[in-house]
Design an enzyme around this catalytic site. Structure first.
Site, PDB file in Angstrom:
ATOM      1  N   SER A   1     120.804  19.318   6.406  1.00  0.00           N
ATOM      2  CA  SER A   1     120.979  20.268   6.841  1.00  0.00           C
ATOM      3  C   SER A   1     122.053  21.357   6.429  1.00  0.00           C
ATOM      4  CB  SER A   1     121.458  19.491   8.537  1.00  0.00           C
ATOM      5  OG  SER A   1     122.098  21.172   9.085  1.00  0.00           O
TER       6      SER A   1
ATOM      7  N   LYS B   1     124.906  13.038   7.067  1.00  0.00           N
ATOM      8  CA  LYS B   1     123.848  13.505   6.409  1.00  0.00           C
ATOM      9  C   LYS B   1     124.553  14.113   4.931  1.00  0.00           C
ATOM     10  CE  LYS B   1     120.101  14.274   9.168  1.00  0.00           C
ATOM     11  NZ  LYS B   1     118.832  13.658   8.395  1.00  0.00           N
TER      12      LYS B   1
ATOM     13  N   TYR C   1     127.176  12.907  13.676  1.00  0.00           N
ATOM     14  CA  TYR C   1     125.564  13.642  12.528  1.00  0.00           C
ATOM     15  C   TYR C   1     126.014  14.032  11.130  1.00  0.00           C
ATOM     16  CZ  TYR C   1     121.483  15.974  12.232  1.00  0.00           C
ATOM     17  OH  TYR C   1     120.503  16.686  11.325  1.00  0.00           O
TER      18      TYR C   1
HETATM   19  P1  NAD Z   1     112.996  14.126  16.182  1.00  0.00           P
HETATM   20  O1  NAD Z   1     114.003  13.574  16.822  1.00  0.00           O
HETATM   21  O2  NAD Z   1     112.042  15.464  16.361  1.00  0.00           O
HETATM   22  O3  NAD Z   1     112.396  13.459  15.012  1.00  0.00           O
HETATM   23  C1  NAD Z   1     112.579  12.523  14.520  1.00  0.00           C
HETATM   24  C2  NAD Z   1     111.535  11.049  14.776  1.00  0.00           C
HETATM   25  O4  NAD Z   1     112.379   9.872  13.711  1.00  0.00           O
HETATM   26  C3  NAD Z   1     111.852  10.908  16.748  1.00  0.00           C
HETATM   27  O5  NAD Z   1     110.592  10.798  16.578  1.00  0.00           O
HETATM   28  C4  NAD Z   1     111.952   9.309  16.087  1.00  0.00           C
HETATM   29  O6  NAD Z   1     112.349   8.916  17.182  1.00  0.00           O
HETATM   30  C5  NAD Z   1     111.863   9.142  14.796  1.00  0.00           C
HETATM   31  N1  NAD Z   1     113.032   7.934  14.790  1.00  0.00           N
HETATM   32  C6  NAD Z   1     114.923   8.074  14.902  1.00  0.00           C
HETATM   33  N2  NAD Z   1     114.960   7.206  14.177  1.00  0.00           N
HETATM   34  C7  NAD Z   1     114.233   6.262  13.648  1.00  0.00           C
HETATM   35  C8  NAD Z   1     114.038   5.496  13.110  1.00  0.00           C
HETATM   36  N3  NAD Z   1     115.609   4.499  12.649  1.00  0.00           N
HETATM   37  N4  NAD Z   1     112.864   4.076  12.457  1.00  0.00           N
HETATM   38  C9  NAD Z   1     112.039   5.252  13.047  1.00  0.00           C
HETATM   39  N5  NAD Z   1     111.858   5.993  13.658  1.00  0.00           N
HETATM   40  C10 NAD Z   1     113.189   6.748  14.303  1.00  0.00           C
HETATM   41  O7  NAD Z   1     113.960  15.721  14.809  1.00  0.00           O
HETATM   42  P2  NAD Z   1     113.483  16.127  13.728  1.00  0.00           P
HETATM   43  O8  NAD Z   1     113.832  17.843  14.454  1.00  0.00           O
HETATM   44  O9  NAD Z   1     112.182  16.895  14.087  1.00  0.00           O
HETATM   45  O10 NAD Z   1     114.200  16.111  12.801  1.00  0.00           O
HETATM   46  C11 NAD Z   1     113.975  16.109  11.934  1.00  0.00           C
HETATM   47  C12 NAD Z   1     115.102  15.764  10.808  1.00  0.00           C
HETATM   48  O11 NAD Z   1     115.231  16.720  10.054  1.00  0.00           O
HETATM   49  C13 NAD Z   1     115.728  14.283  11.548  1.00  0.00           C
HETATM   50  O12 NAD Z   1     116.335  14.434   9.888  1.00  0.00           O
HETATM   51  C14 NAD Z   1     116.999  15.999  11.389  1.00  0.00           C
HETATM   52  O13 NAD Z   1     118.245  15.158  11.289  1.00  0.00           O
HETATM   53  C15 NAD Z   1     116.457  16.746  10.198  1.00  0.00           C
HETATM   54  N6  NAD Z   1     117.262  18.486  11.038  1.00  0.00           N
HETATM   55  C16 NAD Z   1     117.075  18.873  11.753  1.00  0.00           C
HETATM   56  C17 NAD Z   1     117.143  19.609  12.126  1.00  0.00           C
HETATM   57  C18 NAD Z   1     116.538  20.099  13.939  1.00  0.00           C
HETATM   58  O14 NAD Z   1     117.349  21.053  14.103  1.00  0.00           O
HETATM   59  N7  NAD Z   1     115.812  20.246  14.459  1.00  0.00           N
HETATM   60  C19 NAD Z   1     117.897  20.627  11.747  1.00  0.00           C
HETATM   61  C20 NAD Z   1     118.471  19.783  10.145  1.00  0.00           C
HETATM   62  C21 NAD Z   1     118.267  19.028  10.069  1.00  0.00           C
HETATM   63  N1  UFG Z   2     123.442  28.165  21.687  1.00  0.00           N
HETATM   64  C1  UFG Z   2     123.951  28.896  23.114  1.00  0.00           C
HETATM   65  N2  UFG Z   2     123.603  28.137  24.123  1.00  0.00           N
HETATM   66  C2  UFG Z   2     123.431  27.160  24.240  1.00  0.00           C
HETATM   67  C3  UFG Z   2     122.771  25.928  22.707  1.00  0.00           C
HETATM   68  C4  UFG Z   2     123.202  26.993  21.829  1.00  0.00           C
HETATM   69  O1  UFG Z   2     124.728  30.094  23.742  1.00  0.00           O
HETATM   70  O2  UFG Z   2     122.757  26.191  25.862  1.00  0.00           O
HETATM   71  C5  UFG Z   2     124.299  28.466  20.713  1.00  0.00           C
HETATM   72  C6  UFG Z   2     125.264  27.744  19.658  1.00  0.00           C
HETATM   73  O3  UFG Z   2     126.699  28.623  20.193  1.00  0.00           O
HETATM   74  C7  UFG Z   2     125.313  28.757  17.849  1.00  0.00           C
HETATM   75  C8  UFG Z   2     123.370  28.988  18.787  1.00  0.00           C
HETATM   76  O4  UFG Z   2     123.327  29.196  19.657  1.00  0.00           O
HETATM   77  O5  UFG Z   2     125.613  29.962  18.300  1.00  0.00           O
HETATM   78  C9  UFG Z   2     122.094  27.451  17.936  1.00  0.00           C
HETATM   79  O6  UFG Z   2     122.439  26.394  18.422  1.00  0.00           O
HETATM   80  P1  UFG Z   2     121.946  25.440  17.866  1.00  0.00           P
HETATM   81  O7  UFG Z   2     122.705  24.364  19.302  1.00  0.00           O
HETATM   82  O8  UFG Z   2     121.133  25.438  18.616  1.00  0.00           O
HETATM   83  O9  UFG Z   2     122.181  24.987  16.802  1.00  0.00           O
HETATM   84  P2  UFG Z   2     123.193  24.588  16.121  1.00  0.00           P
HETATM   85  O10 UFG Z   2     123.482  25.627  14.565  1.00  0.00           O
HETATM   86  O11 UFG Z   2     124.294  24.034  16.629  1.00  0.00           O
HETATM   87  O12 UFG Z   2     122.497  23.530  15.397  1.00  0.00           O
HETATM   88  C10 UFG Z   2     120.967  22.680  15.051  1.00  0.00           C
HETATM   89  C11 UFG Z   2     121.522  20.897  14.971  1.00  0.00           C
HETATM   90  C12 UFG Z   2     122.278  20.368  14.287  1.00  0.00           C
HETATM   91  C13 UFG Z   2     121.970  21.388  12.638  1.00  0.00           C
HETATM   92  C14 UFG Z   2     121.963  22.688  12.387  1.00  0.00           C
HETATM   93  C15 UFG Z   2     121.875  22.729  11.292  1.00  0.00           C
HETATM   94  O13 UFG Z   2     121.155  20.773  16.493  1.00  0.00           O
HETATM   95  O14 UFG Z   2     121.897  19.075  14.060  1.00  0.00           O
HETATM   96  O15 UFG Z   2     121.497  23.596  13.567  1.00  0.00           O
HETATM   97  O16 UFG Z   2     121.003  23.162  11.204  1.00  0.00           O
HETATM   98  F1  UFG Z   2     122.880  20.470  11.652  1.00  0.00           F
END
Ligand code: NAD
Ligand code: UFG
Length: 346
Positions: free
Chosen positions: A129, A158, A154
Site C-alpha cells: 500500500s 504492510k 495495519y
Molecule cells: P477485502 O477484505 O475485500 O479482501 C481480502 C480478502 O481476504 C477477504 O475476502 C477476506 O475474507 C480474506 N481474508 C482475510 N484474512 C484471511 C485469512 N487469514 N485467510 C483467508 N482469507 C482471508 O480487501 P481488498 O480491498 O480486496 O484488499 C486486498 C489486499 O489489498 C489486502 O491485503 C489489503 O490490505 C490490500 N490493500 C487494499 C487497499 C484498499 O484500499 N482496498 C489498499 C492497499 C492495499
Molecule cells: N474521507 C472523508 N469522509 C469519509 C471517508 C473518507 O472525507 O467518510 C476522506 C479521507 O479523509 C481521505 C479520503 O477521503 O482524505 C480517502 O479516505 P479512505 O478512507 O477512502 O482512504 P485512505 O486514503 O485513508 O486509506 C486507504 C485504505 C488504506 C490504504 C490506503 C492506501 O483505507 O488501507 O488507502 O492504499 F492503506
C-alpha cells in the site's frame, strides 16, 4: 483460450482478489482461489463465473492454517505463482485489535512462503500500500521514497510483510517477488456483477459516498477542508480496481517469464499519477451520475495523510501497465454497483 499456468489467489473472493481473478481467467490463467470468507461472500464466485464463464476452484480455508495450505499445494502441483491478497484491512480496527492484525497479516505470509518453498513455487505478488510512504516529502511519490513509521498496526503489517519478502530474497531463497503498492482502489467491474462489499458502516470514502447517494446514509462527512491543498480537502490517487487487477496479471506474467531475467525483488506503485481532492471527487460523482451527495465539512480524521499521489512511471515502463479508465467511468461503475447492491437487498 490457451492456458498460461495456474495461480493461487489468496483472498480470492475479496474486492481486489475477485477482480483480479476475472482478469487472470480472461488472460488465460487457471485460478485456484482461497478465502476464509471473513470479509467476503461465497456468491462472489457466481459473479466471476457470470463474467468469465469459468468458476475458479475454491477453498474456504484460512491462510494461517498450515495443513490446509499444504493440502492445496499438494492437490495442485501445477501452482506456479501466488497472489497474496488475504489480509485484514480496516485501519481503525487494527488500532483496537493489533494482535489480530499482526497474527492474520504476518503469519499468513509466512505460512504461504514456507509452503511455496516446500513445493518449489517461486513467484509471489504481494498487496502492499502507498500507506508505507506516510506523508511523502516529494510528490508524486516514487518507489525509492523513504518508508516512514507506520501510523497504524495495519500499516505496520504492510511494512513488515515488505521486509519479510525482502529478507527471504536476500537470504538467497529463489523467490521471484513483486510488491505492488496500491494507491486508493475504487470502482467496480463494468458488468456490475462484482464490486466492493463493505460490511457495516463503511470507513472508506467511495462506499460511504455511494451509500449516501443511495439514501442509505444521511450525509457524507468530509474530513477537513483546512489542509494545505487547493480546496483544503485531502488529496489521493484513486485507481480503478480493474486497472489495478490488470497490473497483477502483468506482474504474474513477469515473474513467470524466465526469459525476462527480472530481478528477484521488485516494487511498483500502482496509481494513476493524478491527485484528486475529496471535494473534487464528490463534485465529479455528482456530475457524471446526476445524483446529489449530501455532505458536510467536519474536523480532520486522526492519522489522515494530507496528500499523496503516485509516480507510476516504473510500472508503466517495466510492467508495461497503464491506468486506462477515467475517473468519470470509474465513479459510474461504483454507482452502478451500489444500485445493484441495493436492488439485491430489496
Ligand atoms: P477485502 O477484505 O475485500 O479482501 C481480502 C480478502 O481476504 C477477504 O475476502 C477476506 O475474507 C480474506 N481474508 C482475510 N484474512 C484471511 C485469512 N487469514 N485467510 C483467508 N482469507 C482471508 O480487501 P481488498 O480491498 O480486496 O484488499 C486486498 C489486499 O489489498 C489486502 O491485503 C489489503 O490490505 C490490500 N490493500 C487494499 C487497499 C484498499 O484500499 N482496498 C489498499 C492497499 C492495499
Ligand atoms: N474521507 C472523508 N469522509 C469519509 C471517508 C473518507 O472525507 O467518510 C476522506 C479521507 O479523509 C481521505 C479520503 O477521503 O482524505 C480517502 O479516505 P479512505 O478512507 O477512502 O482512504 P485512505 O486514503 O485513508 O486509506 C486507504 C485504505 C488504506 C490504504 C490506503 C492506501 O483505507 O488501507 O488507502 O492504499 F492503506
Amino acid at each position: 483460450m490457451s492456458t498460461k499456468g495456474t495461480i493461487l489467489v489468496t483472498g480470492g473472493t475479496g474486492y481486489i482478489g475477485s477482480h483480479t481473478t476475472v482478469e487472470l481467467i480472461q488472460a488465460g490463467y487457471k485460478v485456484v482461489s482461497l478465502d476464509n470468507l471473513s470479509n467476503s461472500n461465497i456468491n462472489v464466485l457466481d459473479g466471476i463465473e457470470a463474467i468469465t464463464g469459468t468458476r475458479p476452484v475454491f477453498y474456504q480455508v484460512d491462510c494461517n492454517d498450515e495443513s490446509a495450505i499444504e493440502e492445496i499445494f499438494t492437490n495442485h502441483p501445477d501452482i506456479q505463482g501466488v497472489i497474496h491478497f488475504a489480509a485484514s484491512k480496516a485501519v481503525g480496527e487494527s488500532v483496537q485489535k493489533p494482535l489480530l492484525y499482526y497474527r492474520n497479516n504476518l503469519l499468513s505470509l509466512i505460512v504461504l512462503l514456507e509452503a511455496m518453498q516446500r513445493h518449489g513455487t517461486t513467484g509471489i505478488v504481494f498487496s502492499s500500500s502507498c500507506t508505507v510512504y506516510g506523508q511523502p516529502e516529494v510528490l508524486p511519490v516514487t518507489e525509492d521514497a523513504p518508508v516512514q513509521e507506520a501510523l497504524s498496526p495495519y500499516g505496520n503489517t504492510k511494512q513488515i510483510n515488505e521486509e519479510i519478502l525482502r529478507d527471504v530474497v536476500y537470504a538467497g531463497v529463489p523467490y521471484k517477488v513483486i510488491r505492488l503498492r496500491y494507491f486508493n482502489p475504487i470502482g467496480a467491474h463494468p458488468s456490475a456483477l462484482i464490486g466492493e462489499l463493505p460490511l457495516g458502516v463503511p470507513q472508506n470514502l467511495i462506499p460511504y459516498l455511494t451509500q449516501t447517494a443511495a439514501g442509505i446514509r444521511q450525509e457524507l462527512s468530509v474530513f477537513g477542508d483546512d489542509y494545505d491543498t487547493p480546496d483544503g480537502s485531502c488529496i489521493r490517487d484513486y485507481i480503478n480496481v480493474v486497472d489495478l487487477a490488470r497490473a497483477h496479471v502483468l506482474a504474474v506474467d513477469r515473474i513467470l517469464d524466465e526469459a525476462k531475467k527480472s530481478p528477484a525483488l521488485e516494487t511498483f506503485n500502482i496509481g494513476t499519477g493524478r491527485g484528486v481532492s475529496v471535494l473534487e471527487l464528490i463534485r465529479t460523482f455528482e456530475e457524471v451520475t446526476g445524483v446529489p451527495v449530501p455532505h458536510k465539512i467536519v474536523g480532520r480524521r486522526e492519522g489522515d495523510i494530507e496528500q499523496v499521489w503516485a509516480d507510476p512511471s516504473l510500472a508503466n515502463n517495466v510492467l508495461g501497465w497503464q491506468a486506462r479508465e477515467s475517473l468519470a467511468d470509474t465513479l459510474r461503475s461504483a454507482w452502478a454497483w451500489q444500485v445493484r447492491l441495493k436492488e439485491q437487498q430489496k
